[in-house]
Design a protein around this motif. Structure first.
Motif, PDB file in Angstrom:
ATOM      1  N   ALA A   1      33.858  33.164  35.043  1.00 14.30           N
ATOM      2  CA  ALA A   1      33.349  34.338  34.336  1.00 14.30           C
ATOM      3  C   ALA A   1      34.406  35.429  34.199  1.00 14.30           C
ATOM      4  N   VAL A   2      35.207  35.657  35.235  1.00 16.32           N
ATOM      5  CA  VAL A   2      36.174  36.761  35.204  1.00 16.32           C
ATOM      6  C   VAL A   2      37.309  36.501  34.221  1.00 16.32           C
ATOM      7  N   PRO A   3      38.013  35.349  34.262  1.00 12.50           N
ATOM      8  CA  PRO A   3      39.051  35.111  33.245  1.00 12.50           C
ATOM      9  C   PRO A   3      38.489  35.089  31.828  1.00 12.50           C
ATOM     10  N   SER A   4      37.269  34.564  31.652  1.00 14.49           N
ATOM     11  CA  SER A   4      36.675  34.518  30.316  1.00 14.49           C
ATOM     12  C   SER A   4      36.370  35.918  29.801  1.00 14.49           C
ATOM     13  N   LEU A   5      35.806  36.763  30.659  1.00 16.46           N
ATOM     14  CA  LEU A   5      35.484  38.129  30.257  1.00 16.46           C
ATOM     15  C   LEU A   5      36.743  38.919  29.935  1.00 16.46           C
ATOM     16  N   LEU A   6      37.764  38.775  30.773  1.00 23.41           N
ATOM     17  CA  LEU A   6      39.020  39.466  30.497  1.00 23.41           C
ATOM     18  C   LEU A   6      39.667  38.958  29.219  1.00 23.41           C
ATOM     19  N   GLY A   7      39.518  37.665  28.944  1.00 22.03           N
ATOM     20  CA  GLY A   7      40.057  37.111  27.701  1.00 22.03           C
ATOM     21  C   GLY A   7      39.372  37.700  26.478  1.00 22.03           C
ATOM     22  N   GLN A   8      38.057  37.919  26.551  1.00 22.90           N
ATOM     23  CA  GLN A   8      37.338  38.527  25.439  1.00 22.90           C
ATOM     24  C   GLN A   8      37.759  39.974  25.218  1.00 22.90           C
ATOM     25  N   LEU A   9      38.239  40.616  26.284  1.00 19.82           N
ATOM     26  CA  LEU A   9      38.723  41.994  26.166  1.00 19.82           C
ATOM     27  C   LEU A   9      40.187  42.056  25.758  1.00 19.82           C
ATOM     28  N   GLY A  10      40.789  40.886  25.486  1.00 22.43           N
ATOM     29  CA  GLY A  10      42.187  40.846  25.071  1.00 22.43           C
ATOM     30  C   GLY A  10      43.180  40.788  26.204  1.00 22.43           C
ATOM     31  N   ILE A  11      42.691  40.555  27.437  1.00 24.21           N
ATOM     32  CA  ILE A  11      43.569  40.470  28.609  1.00 24.21           C
ATOM     33  C   ILE A  11      43.640  39.013  29.038  1.00 24.21           C
ATOM     34  N   SER A  12      44.755  38.393  28.802  1.00 21.03           N
ATOM     35  CA  SER A  12      44.908  36.976  29.126  1.00 21.03           C
ATOM     36  C   SER A  12      45.343  36.813  30.582  1.00 21.03           C
ATOM     37  N   THR A  13      44.553  36.093  31.346  1.00 18.79           N
ATOM     38  CA  THR A  13      44.878  35.821  32.754  1.00 18.79           C
ATOM     39  C   THR A  13      44.729  34.337  33.028  1.00 18.79           C
ATOM     40  N   PRO A  14      45.528  33.796  33.935  1.00 19.26           N
ATOM     41  CA  PRO A  14      45.363  32.388  34.311  1.00 19.26           C
ATOM     42  C   PRO A  14      44.188  32.240  35.280  1.00 19.26           C
ATOM     43  N   SER A  15      43.992  31.040  35.752  1.00 13.14           N
ATOM     44  CA  SER A  15      43.031  30.830  36.834  1.00 13.14           C
ATOM     45  C   SER A  15      43.538  31.559  38.068  1.00 13.14           C
ATOM     46  N   TRP A  16      42.780  32.552  38.519  1.00 17.40           N
ATOM     47  CA  TRP A  16      43.251  33.392  39.622  1.00 17.40           C
ATOM     48  C   TRP A  16      43.533  32.566  40.872  1.00 17.40           C
ATOM     49  N   VAL A  17      42.681  31.617  41.170  1.00 28.77           N
ATOM     50  CA  VAL A  17      42.812  30.874  42.424  1.00 28.77           C
ATOM     51  C   VAL A  17      43.920  29.829  42.360  1.00 28.77           C
ATOM     52  N   ASP A  18      44.484  29.584  41.174  1.00 22.87           N
ATOM     53  CA  ASP A  18      45.551  28.596  41.034  1.00 22.87           C
ATOM     54  C   ASP A  18      46.894  29.227  40.744  1.00 22.87           C
ATOM     55  N   ASP A  19      46.953  30.546  40.655  1.00 23.84           N
ATOM     56  CA  ASP A  19      48.199  31.227  40.328  1.00 23.84           C
ATOM     57  C   ASP A  19      48.671  32.037  41.530  1.00 23.84           C
ATOM     58  N   PRO A  20      49.913  31.849  41.987  1.00 27.33           N
ATOM     59  CA  PRO A  20      50.395  32.574  43.180  1.00 27.33           C
ATOM     60  C   PRO A  20      50.377  34.089  43.028  1.00 27.33           C
ATOM     61  N   ASP A  21      50.493  34.582  41.792  1.00 22.20           N
ATOM     62  CA  ASP A  21      50.527  36.028  41.577  1.00 22.20           C
ATOM     63  C   ASP A  21      49.135  36.653  41.553  1.00 22.20           C
ATOM     64  N   TRP A  22      48.097  35.836  41.428  1.00 24.98           N
ATOM     65  CA  TRP A  22      46.753  36.357  41.287  1.00 24.98           C
ATOM     66  C   TRP A  22      45.823  35.966  42.432  1.00 24.98           C
ATOM     67  N   ALA A  23      46.140  34.921  43.171  1.00 17.72           N
ATOM     68  CA  ALA A  23      45.207  34.366  44.159  1.00 17.72           C
ATOM     69  C   ALA A  23      44.836  35.382  45.236  1.00 17.72           C
ATOM     70  N   LEU A  24      45.830  36.108  45.744  1.00 16.15           N
ATOM     71  CA  LEU A  24      45.541  37.063  46.808  1.00 16.15           C
ATOM     72  C   LEU A  24      44.596  38.163  46.330  1.00 16.15           C
ATOM     73  N   TRP A  25      44.708  38.532  45.045  1.00 10.29           N
ATOM     74  CA  TRP A  25      43.838  39.577  44.521  1.00 10.29           C
ATOM     75  C   TRP A  25      42.383  39.147  44.497  1.00 10.29           C
ATOM     76  N   ALA A  26      42.133  37.856  44.303  1.00 11.80           N
ATOM     77  CA  ALA A  26      40.753  37.376  44.336  1.00 11.80           C
ATOM     78  C   ALA A  26      40.136  37.585  45.716  1.00 11.80           C
ATOM     79  N   VAL A  27      40.921  37.339  46.768  1.00  6.96           N
ATOM     80  CA  VAL A  27      40.432  37.546  48.126  1.00  6.96           C
ATOM     81  C   VAL A  27      40.265  39.035  48.416  1.00  6.96           C
ATOM     82  N   VAL A  28      41.207  39.848  47.930  1.00  6.44           N
ATOM     83  CA  VAL A  28      41.116  41.301  48.135  1.00  6.44           C
ATOM     84  C   VAL A  28      39.851  41.856  47.485  1.00  6.44           C
TER      85      VAL A  28
END
Length: 297
Positions: free
Chosen positions: A131-158
């Motif tokens: 839901a989160v990557p899809s919603l951000l994509g609709q807002l024009g913010i492209s993000t990878p799978s948070w849990v599979d990307d080293p730059d984003w994974a920690l933020w999911a836990v935070v």
């Protein structure tokens, strides 16, 4: 006095037995094992300080776990307390019948605790196609799978930790309700605006509550385990981006069967938490105000 005191010792006996058998003796055994090579199946073999030397000089993943945990503590604790305080201010300003509902709704996520089910649901929200990557994509913010990307994974836990701000929020709310309205009214009469009243009245009066929440949340953050374990599928990935200290401790103790090594890690964690707590208490002399201190201000 001794004759009158024995009933108290009788009532204290269950707690004393529990403290000795379930806390003190296991701690002593853990301290001993930290100086041994122990794999759970053979007799512990004394190795002295070898485990500690290996931790600080040879284990690169241990240093990674320390850095990841420090990042998590430094980001999640202030963010969680900020959200809790903002929510407490909002709830404290509510009037009418709906305030009980909103208080329950804000506190509800904390009732779930650090459960496996919640962590699995959270992982699905931030995973590829979630839901989160899809919603951000609709807002024009492209993000990878948070849990599979080293730059984003920690933020999911935070964000999962920050989302569960209910417990400190309740404590903040109780503290706000104890502030005498006369203080705020007097400040308003003197021309203080909302921000000035917040900084000069609310923060000093609420400083013991802020300190209490800060100490508790810092200790809990150092001990975080379940969310990182589930979101990273037990590996601390991707690329060790969520390799929390406790997760690596579990891996060395129950994955590699190096229980002596894990015990050494546990005692270092205990010392670090004690040191951080002591530093917080020492710093409290400068910014935490109690009754006489507030009168002096």
């Amino acid at each position: 006095m001794r004759q009158r005191a024995w009933p108290a010792y009788v009532f204290l006996l269950p707690w004393l037995l529990g403290a000795v058998t379930l806390t003190l003796l296991p701690m002593a055994a853990s301290l001993y094992l930290s100086f041994t090579d122990y794999n759970l199946f053979e007799t512990p073999r004394w190795v002295g300080l070898a485990n500690y030397v290996e931790l600080f000089t040879q284990d690169d993943r241990y240093r990674t776990a320390v850095v990841v945990t420090l990042k998590y503590v430094l980001v999640s604790v202030p963010l969680k307390l900020l959200l809790a305080f903002a929510a407490a201010l909002l709830l404290n300003s509510l009037r009418g019948r709906g305030k009980a509902f909103y208080r329950s709704a804000f506190y509800a996520p904390s009732l779930l605790g650090a459960s496996v089910g919640l962590a699995l649901a959270w992982r699905s929200l931030f995973d590829r196609g979630g839901a989160v990557p899809s919603l951000l994509g609709q807002l024009g913010i492209s993000t990878p799978s948070w849990v599979d990307d080293p730059d984003w994974a920690l933020w999911a836990v935070v964000l999962l930790s920050a989302w569960q701000f209910g417990a400190p929020m309740v404590i903040f709310l109780a503290g706000l309700q104890q502030i005498p309205p006369d203080l705020l009214d007097a400040a308003a009469v003197d021309g203080a605006g909302w921000w000035r009243r917040l900084v000069s009245v609310v923060f000093p009066v609420l400083s013991p509550v802020i300190f209490f929440n800060l100490v508790l949340e810092a200790i809990h953050a150092f001990q975080a385990f379940t969310s990182a374990f589930i979101i990273s599928s037990g590996r601390g990935g991707p690329a060790d981006a969520t390799l929390f200290y406790t997760l690596y401790l579990y891996e060395r103790g129950f994955g590699d069967f190096r229980m002596g090594y894990a015990a050494a890690m546990a005692w270092i964690l205990l010392l670090v938490i004690a040191l951080v707590t002591a530093l917080l208490f020492r710093s409290a002399r400068r910014w935490v105000f109690y009754g006489d201190d507030l009168a002096g201000r």
